[in-house]
Write a protein that holds these residues in place. Sequence first.
Motif, PDB file in Angstrom:
ATOM      1  N   ASN A   1       0.817  -1.213   0.000  1.00 19.59           N
ATOM      2  CA  ASN A   1       0.000   0.000   0.000  1.00 19.59           C
ATOM      3  C   ASN A   1       0.851   1.263   0.000  1.00 19.59           C
ATOM      4  O   ASN A   1       0.509   2.256  -0.647  1.00 19.59           O
ATOM      5  N   ALA A   2       1.966   1.248   0.730  1.00 19.81           N
ATOM      6  CA  ALA A   2       2.867   2.398   0.715  1.00 19.81           C
ATOM      7  C   ALA A   2       3.477   2.583  -0.673  1.00 19.81           C
ATOM      8  O   ALA A   2       3.571   3.708  -1.183  1.00 19.81           O
ATOM      9  N   VAL A   3       3.868   1.490  -1.319  1.00 23.56           N
ATOM     10  CA  VAL A   3       4.426   1.572  -2.669  1.00 23.56           C
ATOM     11  C   VAL A   3       3.379   2.123  -3.635  1.00 23.56           C
ATOM     12  O   VAL A   3       3.681   2.976  -4.493  1.00 23.56           O
ATOM     13  N   ALA A   4       2.135   1.646  -3.515  1.00 21.27           N
ATOM     14  CA  ALA A   4       1.078   2.103  -4.419  1.00 21.27           C
ATOM     15  C   ALA A   4       0.819   3.596  -4.256  1.00 21.27           C
ATOM     16  O   ALA A   4       0.639   4.318  -5.249  1.00 21.27           O
ATOM     17  N   LEU A   5       0.807   4.095  -3.013  1.00 23.94           N
ATOM     18  CA  LEU A   5       0.566   5.519  -2.781  1.00 23.94           C
ATOM     19  C   LEU A   5       1.677   6.381  -3.367  1.00 23.94           C
ATOM     20  O   LEU A   5       1.415   7.373  -4.064  1.00 23.94           O
ATOM     21  N   VAL A   6       2.913   6.040  -3.072  1.00 26.80           N
ATOM     22  CA  VAL A   6       4.036   6.839  -3.581  1.00 26.80           C
ATOM     23  C   VAL A   6       4.083   6.772  -5.105  1.00 26.80           C
ATOM     24  O   VAL A   6       4.349   7.787  -5.768  1.00 26.80           O
ATOM     25  N   SER A   7       3.814   5.616  -5.684  1.00 31.41           N
ATOM     26  CA  SER A   7       3.807   5.486  -7.148  1.00 31.41           C
ATOM     27  C   SER A   7       2.743   6.379  -7.768  1.00 31.41           C
ATOM     28  O   SER A   7       2.980   7.041  -8.781  1.00 31.41           O
ATOM     29  N   GLU A   8       1.567   6.409  -7.154  1.00 32.11           N
ATOM     30  CA  GLU A   8       0.462   7.184  -7.719  1.00 32.11           C
ATOM     31  C   GLU A   8       0.745   8.678  -7.688  1.00 32.11           C
ATOM     32  O   GLU A   8       0.392   9.405  -8.622  1.00 32.11           O
ATOM     33  N   TYR A   9       1.384   9.167  -6.628  1.00 36.12           N
ATOM     34  CA  TYR A   9       1.609  10.600  -6.488  1.00 36.12           C
ATOM     35  C   TYR A   9       2.924  11.074  -7.108  1.00 36.12           C
ATOM     36  O   TYR A   9       3.251  12.254  -7.033  1.00 36.12           O
ATOM     37  N   SER A  10       3.673  10.167  -7.737  1.00 30.09           N
ATOM     38  CA  SER A  10       4.945  10.540  -8.361  1.00 30.09           C
ATOM     39  C   SER A  10       4.779  10.636  -9.870  1.00 30.09           C
ATOM     40  O   SER A  10       4.146   9.774 -10.489  1.00 30.09           O
ATOM     41  N   PRO A  11       5.341  11.664 -10.512  1.00 27.31           N
ATOM     42  CA  PRO A  11       5.348  11.703 -11.977  1.00 27.31           C
ATOM     43  C   PRO A  11       6.101  10.494 -12.523  1.00 27.31           C
ATOM     44  O   PRO A  11       7.035   9.993 -11.875  1.00 27.31           O
ATOM     45  N   ARG A  12       5.705  10.042 -13.679  1.00 26.76           N
ATOM     46  CA  ARG A  12       6.329   8.849 -14.249  1.00 26.76           C
ATOM     47  C   ARG A  12       7.844   8.992 -14.363  1.00 26.76           C
ATOM     48  O   ARG A  12       8.585   8.029 -14.140  1.00 26.76           O
ATOM     49  N   ARG A  13       8.314  10.202 -14.672  1.00 27.08           N
ATOM     50  CA  ARG A  13       9.757  10.401 -14.860  1.00 27.08           C
ATOM     51  C   ARG A  13      10.555  10.217 -13.570  1.00 27.08           C
ATOM     52  O   ARG A  13      11.768  10.020 -13.606  1.00 27.08           O
ATOM     53  N   LEU A  14       9.879  10.294 -12.409  1.00 25.52           N
ATOM     54  CA  LEU A  14      10.557  10.184 -11.114  1.00 25.52           C
ATOM     55  C   LEU A  14      10.066   9.004 -10.289  1.00 25.52           C
ATOM     56  O   LEU A  14      10.487   8.845  -9.137  1.00 25.52           O
ATOM     57  N   ARG A  15       9.204   8.184 -10.861  1.00 22.93           N
ATOM     58  CA  ARG A  15       8.510   7.177 -10.054  1.00 22.93           C
ATOM     59  C   ARG A  15       9.477   6.181  -9.423  1.00 22.93           C
ATOM     60  O   ARG A  15       9.402   5.883  -8.224  1.00 22.93           O
ATOM     61  N   GLY A  16      10.408   5.654 -10.202  1.00 23.32           N
ATOM     62  CA  GLY A  16      11.354   4.688  -9.657  1.00 23.32           C
ATOM     63  C   GLY A  16      12.213   5.291  -8.557  1.00 23.32           C
ATOM     64  O   GLY A  16      12.450   4.663  -7.522  1.00 23.32           O
ATOM     65  N   THR A  17      12.667   6.517  -8.767  1.00 25.37           N
ATOM     66  CA  THR A  17      13.504   7.180  -7.767  1.00 25.37           C
ATOM     67  C   THR A  17      12.739   7.406  -6.474  1.00 25.37           C
ATOM     68  O   THR A  17      13.263   7.176  -5.367  1.00 25.37           O
ATOM     69  N   MET A  18      11.494   7.877  -6.576  1.00 25.12           N
ATOM     70  CA  MET A  18      10.724   8.181  -5.371  1.00 25.12           C
ATOM     71  C   MET A  18      10.354   6.911  -4.601  1.00 25.12           C
ATOM     72  O   MET A  18      10.406   6.893  -3.364  1.00 25.12           O
ATOM     73  N   VAL A  19       9.975   5.855  -5.307  1.00 25.55           N
ATOM     74  CA  VAL A  19       9.684   4.590  -4.626  1.00 25.55           C
ATOM     75  C   VAL A  19      10.943   4.072  -3.933  1.00 25.55           C
ATOM     76  O   VAL A  19      10.898   3.620  -2.776  1.00 25.55           O
TER      77      VAL A  19
END
Length: 446
Positions: free
Chosen positions: A129-147
């Motif tokens: 659930n934490a991964v899903a939340l951070v993924s949803e609120y991150s732009p695609r260009r930064l998604r891997g970095t933010m997760v």
Amino acid sequence: MHNVDVNAAIDQSRFGGFQWGVVAICGLLLVADGYDVFIAGSVLPTLIDEWGLTKPQAGALQAWALFGMLFGALIFGSLADRFGRRTGVLISFVLFTTATFFTGFANDPTQFKIARFLAGMGCGGLMPNAVALVSEYSPRRLRGTMVALMFSGYSVGGMVSAGLGVWMIPTMGWKPMFWIAALPLLFLPLIWWKLPESLGFLIKRGEQERARAILGKLTGAAPTPQQILVYSDSKGGRASLPELFRHGRSLHTLMLWTAFFCCLLLVFLLSSWLPKVMQEAGYAERAALLTLFSLNSGGMVGAIVGGWFGDRFGLPRVVVAFFVAATASIALIGFNLPVAALFTLVFIAGATVIGTQILLYASVAQLYDLSVRSTGLGWASGVGRIGAIVGPTLGGVLLARELPLQQNFLIFAIPALVATIATLVYALSMHGATRAQPAAVAPARS
């Protein structure tokens, strides 16, 4: 009246304070999660001596928390797709912190198993659930970095567990290590107040006003009532297991599940048994516990570096490279090495095993659409938890046979090799799907 695609709005907006807040809160939650998970390896040598456990019995004792994680990942991942990710995060957090606290009152293996099973359920539910939340609120260009940045909190928790164990266990015993786990509950009001619900979930529930307020914080300009928020989900379907194998995702799902199984097997094998193995190899107790610190510090660095590389060169390529390095480093740990070389190899193993676990979560979050993302993360995590159960148990059985140290670590490297092959197949199939896509749409343009 016109539609506003929140996916596109997030992708086009700058990464601001609101999103940093989501990453920070989820990262703090994973610090507590990582502490709970890696506390097992810190206290295991003491439990073996205090309760007179054999190595297979000690491995089975550790597996109870992992059974809980399996059920927690499957149950809370699917429930969150129906009742909200924020709700899933809060329930999971309260469950594992409370159960970990009560583990410190266990007086025999049975009481210990029950408390660890409940704590494991909470840990297993929090992660997807934490991964899903951070993924949803991150732009695609930064998604891997933010997760990956969020997930580095997991390794920080492991480092805290190892560091406290070096000081606390010899002087105060193992029980206070579990009592400390209640301290994160002090942050519950902050989490309740600041952690947002999934935008996609709110839109699906028809809660347009709440969704507009959140999108306004993201973009700096709240949508007007004349704007209807929508969440683009071209392959949307019901949150169910069969949906994970539709739309050409069968091979991708199976290969990621294989990688999850092998990766979590290694994470919990190393975190449970590395200090004990090093003690039996002749290293001092303090040095043996510090290997766990080195493992987790490597995991933190590997997660952040891997996420950064993943956003620039593609997660599949980075995951394959990390598993290759994991295979080599684990195989070499068993050789009779100087302490500096040993800690370097353990650091690399942590970076490419714990770090790769985080990259695999990011890969799953990218593979599945919103409607089944928590379900996909929950099932991948659940399959991984089966590997996590096998890891400590396998370690106990192998160590009971008293094989040479070098042979043990060569056997430990086999799951990393299997994961390398699985992620290579995944990377090649994803590359093939990407190349085939333009050809598929070309006739429609002519």
